[in-house]
Design an enzyme around this catalytic site. Structure first.
Site, PDB file in Angstrom:
ATOM      1  N   ASP A   1       3.241  -4.250   0.969  1.00 16.11           N
ATOM      2  CA  ASP A   1       2.121  -3.438   0.487  1.00 16.11           C
ATOM      3  C   ASP A   1       1.284  -4.285  -0.470  1.00 16.11           C
ATOM      4  O   ASP A   1       1.756  -5.297  -0.988  1.00 16.11           O
ATOM      5  CB  ASP A   1       2.609  -2.172  -0.231  1.00 16.11           C
ATOM      6  CG  ASP A   1       1.460  -1.234  -0.583  1.00 16.11           C
ATOM      7  OD1 ASP A   1       0.834  -0.691   0.340  1.00 16.11           O
ATOM      8  OD2 ASP A   1       1.157  -1.063  -1.783  1.00 16.11           O
ATOM      9  N   SER A   2       0.068  -3.830  -0.729  1.00 16.53           N
ATOM     10  CA  SER A   2      -0.780  -4.550  -1.678  1.00 16.53           C
ATOM     11  C   SER A   2      -0.258  -4.403  -3.113  1.00 16.53           C
ATOM     12  O   SER A   2      -0.687  -5.147  -3.990  1.00 16.53           O
ATOM     13  CB  SER A   2      -2.208  -4.020  -1.595  1.00 16.53           C
ATOM     14  OG  SER A   2      -2.213  -2.649  -1.919  1.00 16.53           O
TER      15      SER A   2
ATOM     16  N   TYR B   1      -6.556  -4.018  -2.383  1.00 13.72           N
ATOM     17  CA  TYR B   1      -7.042  -4.564  -1.113  1.00 13.72           C
ATOM     18  C   TYR B   1      -8.222  -3.738  -0.581  1.00 13.72           C
ATOM     19  O   TYR B   1      -9.035  -4.235   0.184  1.00 13.72           O
ATOM     20  CB  TYR B   1      -5.928  -4.520  -0.059  1.00 13.72           C
ATOM     21  CG  TYR B   1      -4.961  -5.668  -0.066  1.00 13.72           C
ATOM     22  CD1 TYR B   1      -4.801  -6.493  -1.178  1.00 13.72           C
ATOM     23  CD2 TYR B   1      -4.178  -5.931   1.054  1.00 13.72           C
ATOM     24  CE1 TYR B   1      -3.888  -7.543  -1.159  1.00 13.72           C
ATOM     25  CE2 TYR B   1      -3.280  -6.980   1.080  1.00 13.72           C
ATOM     26  CZ  TYR B   1      -3.136  -7.782  -0.025  1.00 13.72           C
ATOM     27  OH  TYR B   1      -2.243  -8.813   0.002  1.00 13.72           O
ATOM     28  N   GLY B   2      -8.227  -2.477  -0.983  1.00 12.91           N
ATOM     29  CA  GLY B   2      -9.138  -1.504  -0.363  1.00 12.91           C
ATOM     30  C   GLY B   2     -10.611  -1.833  -0.482  1.00 12.91           C
ATOM     31  O   GLY B   2     -11.426  -1.371   0.298  1.00 12.91           O
TER      32      GLY B   2
ATOM     33  N   CYS C   1       0.950  -0.516   4.332  1.00 20.13           N
ATOM     34  CA  CYS C   1      -0.320  -0.461   3.615  1.00 20.13           C
ATOM     35  C   CYS C   1      -1.376  -0.151   4.668  1.00 20.13           C
ATOM     36  O   CYS C   1      -1.510  -0.889   5.659  1.00 20.13           O
ATOM     37  CB  CYS C   1      -0.588  -1.818   2.966  1.00 20.13           C
ATOM     38  SG  CYS C   1      -2.228  -1.981   2.236  1.00 20.13           S
ATOM     39  N   ASN C   2      -2.086   0.939   4.471  1.00 22.24           N
ATOM     40  CA  ASN C   2      -3.081   1.344   5.468  1.00 22.24           C
ATOM     41  C   ASN C   2      -4.201   0.318   5.593  1.00 22.24           C
ATOM     42  O   ASN C   2      -4.692   0.043   6.683  1.00 22.24           O
ATOM     43  CB  ASN C   2      -3.675   2.701   5.091  1.00 22.24           C
ATOM     44  CG  ASN C   2      -2.674   3.817   5.275  1.00 22.24           C
ATOM     45  OD1 ASN C   2      -2.590   4.393   6.337  1.00 22.24           O
ATOM     46  ND2 ASN C   2      -1.886   4.105   4.251  1.00 22.24           N
ATOM     47  N   THR C   3      -4.610  -0.231   4.442  1.00 23.19           N
ATOM     48  CA  THR C   3      -5.724  -1.181   4.457  1.00 23.19           C
ATOM     49  C   THR C   3      -5.342  -2.437   5.237  1.00 23.19           C
ATOM     50  O   THR C   3      -6.109  -2.928   6.063  1.00 23.19           O
ATOM     51  CB  THR C   3      -6.130  -1.535   3.012  1.00 23.19           C
ATOM     52  OG1 THR C   3      -6.260  -0.316   2.273  1.00 23.19           O
ATOM     53  CG2 THR C   3      -7.437  -2.280   2.973  1.00 23.19           C
TER      54      THR C   3
ATOM     55  N   GLU D   1      -2.192   2.024  -9.957  1.00 28.90           N
ATOM     56  CA  GLU D   1      -1.774   0.677 -10.386  1.00 28.90           C
ATOM     57  C   GLU D   1      -1.791   0.575 -11.921  1.00 28.90           C
ATOM     58  O   GLU D   1      -1.015  -0.142 -12.508  1.00 28.90           O
ATOM     59  CB  GLU D   1      -2.678  -0.403  -9.773  1.00 28.90           C
ATOM     60  CG  GLU D   1      -2.485  -0.618  -8.271  1.00 28.90           C
ATOM     61  CD  GLU D   1      -1.198  -1.371  -7.890  1.00 28.90           C
ATOM     62  OE1 GLU D   1      -0.841  -2.336  -8.574  1.00 28.90           O
ATOM     63  OE2 GLU D   1      -0.563  -0.983  -6.897  1.00 28.90           O
TER      64      GLU D   1
ATOM     65  N   CYS E   1      -3.282   6.519   2.332  1.00 25.31           N
ATOM     66  CA  CYS E   1      -3.138   5.333   1.477  1.00 25.31           C
ATOM     67  C   CYS E   1      -1.811   5.523   0.775  1.00 25.31           C
ATOM     68  O   CYS E   1      -1.529   6.605   0.238  1.00 25.31           O
ATOM     69  CB  CYS E   1      -4.273   5.245   0.464  1.00 25.31           C
ATOM     70  SG  CYS E   1      -4.002   3.954  -0.776  1.00 25.31           S
ATOM     71  N   THR E   2      -1.000   4.483   0.779  1.00 24.54           N
ATOM     72  CA  THR E   2       0.371   4.613   0.273  1.00 24.54           C
ATOM     73  C   THR E   2       0.426   4.905  -1.226  1.00 24.54           C
ATOM     74  O   THR E   2       1.437   5.380  -1.724  1.00 24.54           O
ATOM     75  CB  THR E   2       1.150   3.324   0.556  1.00 24.54           C
ATOM     76  OG1 THR E   2       0.418   2.219  -0.005  1.00 24.54           O
ATOM     77  CG2 THR E   2       1.322   3.109   2.033  1.00 24.54           C
ATOM     78  N   HIS E   3      -0.663   4.607  -1.933  1.00 22.54           N
ATOM     79  CA  HIS E   3      -0.679   4.888  -3.370  1.00 22.54           C
ATOM     80  C   HIS E   3      -0.881   6.380  -3.671  1.00 22.54           C
ATOM     81  O   HIS E   3      -0.496   6.858  -4.729  1.00 22.54           O
ATOM     82  CB  HIS E   3      -1.820   4.124  -4.052  1.00 22.54           C
ATOM     83  CG  HIS E   3      -1.559   2.667  -4.240  1.00 22.54           C
ATOM     84  ND1 HIS E   3      -1.358   1.804  -3.198  1.00 22.54           N
ATOM     85  CD2 HIS E   3      -1.452   1.923  -5.371  1.00 22.54           C
ATOM     86  CE1 HIS E   3      -1.170   0.578  -3.684  1.00 22.54           C
ATOM     87  NE2 HIS E   3      -1.220   0.626  -4.991  1.00 22.54           N
TER      88      HIS E   3
HETATM   89  N1  DGL Z   1      -1.810   0.900  -0.548  1.00 20.66           N
HETATM   90  C1  DGL Z   1      -2.848   0.501   0.259  1.00 20.66           C
HETATM   91  C2  DGL Z   1      -3.137   1.440   1.413  1.00 20.66           C
HETATM   92  O1  DGL Z   1      -2.253   2.133   1.884  1.00 20.66           O
HETATM   93  C3  DGL Z   1      -4.129   0.034  -0.362  1.00 20.66           C
HETATM   94  C4  DGL Z   1      -4.253   0.010  -1.817  1.00 20.66           C
HETATM   95  C5  DGL Z   1      -5.194  -1.066  -2.266  1.00 20.66           C
HETATM   96  O2  DGL Z   1      -6.425  -0.839  -2.266  1.00 20.66           O
HETATM   97  O3  DGL Z   1      -4.678  -2.137  -2.594  1.00 20.66           O
HETATM   98  O4  DGL Z   1      -4.245   1.476   1.904  1.00 20.66           O
END
Ligand code: DGL
Length: 277
Positions: A11-12, A43-44, A74-76, A159, A193-195
């Site tokens: 993941d990011s 990452y987004g 991580c979706n991104t 974060e 998004c996993t967050h």
């Molecule tokens: N956790 C990531 C996701 O599922 C992205 C979070 C990020 O922007 O780093 O998309």
């Protein structure tokens, strides 16, 4: 004798721990290596090229650790890097290894959660702009109407450990109102998004009754279980010693204090420098 190694989870940052937690719950017997690229998150909001470059570096690191199976939790990264890695890099580098993402397994089942057949996908700017969910959900549920909303501030709230602040209230309310305003018939919010599951209390607080909120952890865990059953040649290369190891590109003290909270168990992560292979 066949060499067996852990399953890699990437993941990011911390977010993928919400996925790992469910995977460990569903498949406790396997060993897992978790890597969060916190030093370069979010990452987004980064370009396709950057997310691809960083994700490929991470995947190569997992391969250098012997992993045969890596999950981009991580979706991104799944939206911006997975296709290239699967189609371009793997066949040249490691045709026998597998890299899987989270968008397809989620899209395969999301239509089963909605009665009205109107779904909202909440994700990072990168995920939303890629239109990956629109494309994938259309394949499995062509009659489901999808509205999307980018919630760029939500990852930073997590974060920076600001989940219980007025700032969180403001941005969660803003984006939920905005996406629900796009379509009156939405009955399902997908946290793509996993967050975002780490903001679940605020999300629930600002979501009207009758609308379901779906997190991906469980969905991805069930899909991985199913995948390993259908691919015994991959499963047999994954070691089963119940160990979990954590790595971060960021500050390991920071990672440990936040991540332990999100994962539920105490975490002792090692710091790692990622570079192109
Ligand atoms: N956790 C990531 C996701 O599922 C992205 C979070 C990020 O922007 O780093 O998309």
């Amino acid at each position: 004798m066949m060499l067996k190694n852990p399953i890699g989870i990437f993941d990011s940052g911390y977010g993928g721990l919400t996925i790992l937690k469910e995977i460990v719950h569903t498949l406790p017997e396997y060993d897992y290596l978790y890597l969060g690229d916190s030093a370069r998150a979010p990452y987004g909001t980064q370009s396709f090229e950057k997310v691809y470059e960083y994700t490929l570096q991470a995947v190569n690191w997992f391969f250098s650790q012997g992993c045969s199976l890596v999950i981009l939790a991580c979706n991104t990264a799944s939206a911006k890097a997975l296709r290239n890695i699967q189609q371009k890099d793997l066949p040249i580098l490691h045709a026998e290894k597998r890299v899987l993402g989270v968008i397809r397994p989620t899209s395969e089942v999301i239509g089963n959660y909605t009665t009205s057949k109107h779904v909202a996908v909440l994700g990072t700017t990168g995920t939303v702009q890629s239109n990956s969910y629109l494309i994938e959900i259309e394949k499995f549920f062509p009659n489901v109407v999808v509205s999307q909303e980018a919630c760029p501030e939500w990852v930073s709230l997590v974060e920076e450990n600001k989940m219980d602040t007025q700032e969180a209230d403001y941005f969660v309310k803003q984006h939920i109102e905005s996406v629900l305003g796009k379509d009156n018939n939405i009955d399902t919010l997908l946290l793509a998004c996993t967050h975002y599951p780490l903001l679940i209390d605020k999300i629930k607080q600002h979501t009207p009754e009758g609308i379901s909120i779906i997190s991906q952890g469980n969905i991805v865990a069930e899909s991985l279980k199913n995948y390993l059953e259908r691919h015994p040649n991959v499963a047999e290369k994954c070691s089963r010693g119940q160990s979990r190891k954590f790595y971060t590109t960021g500050d390991s003290h920071d990672f440990n204090s936040h991540a332990s909270l999100f994962f539920g168990d105490k975490i002792a992560a090692e710091k790692l420098e990622l570079a192109s292979s």
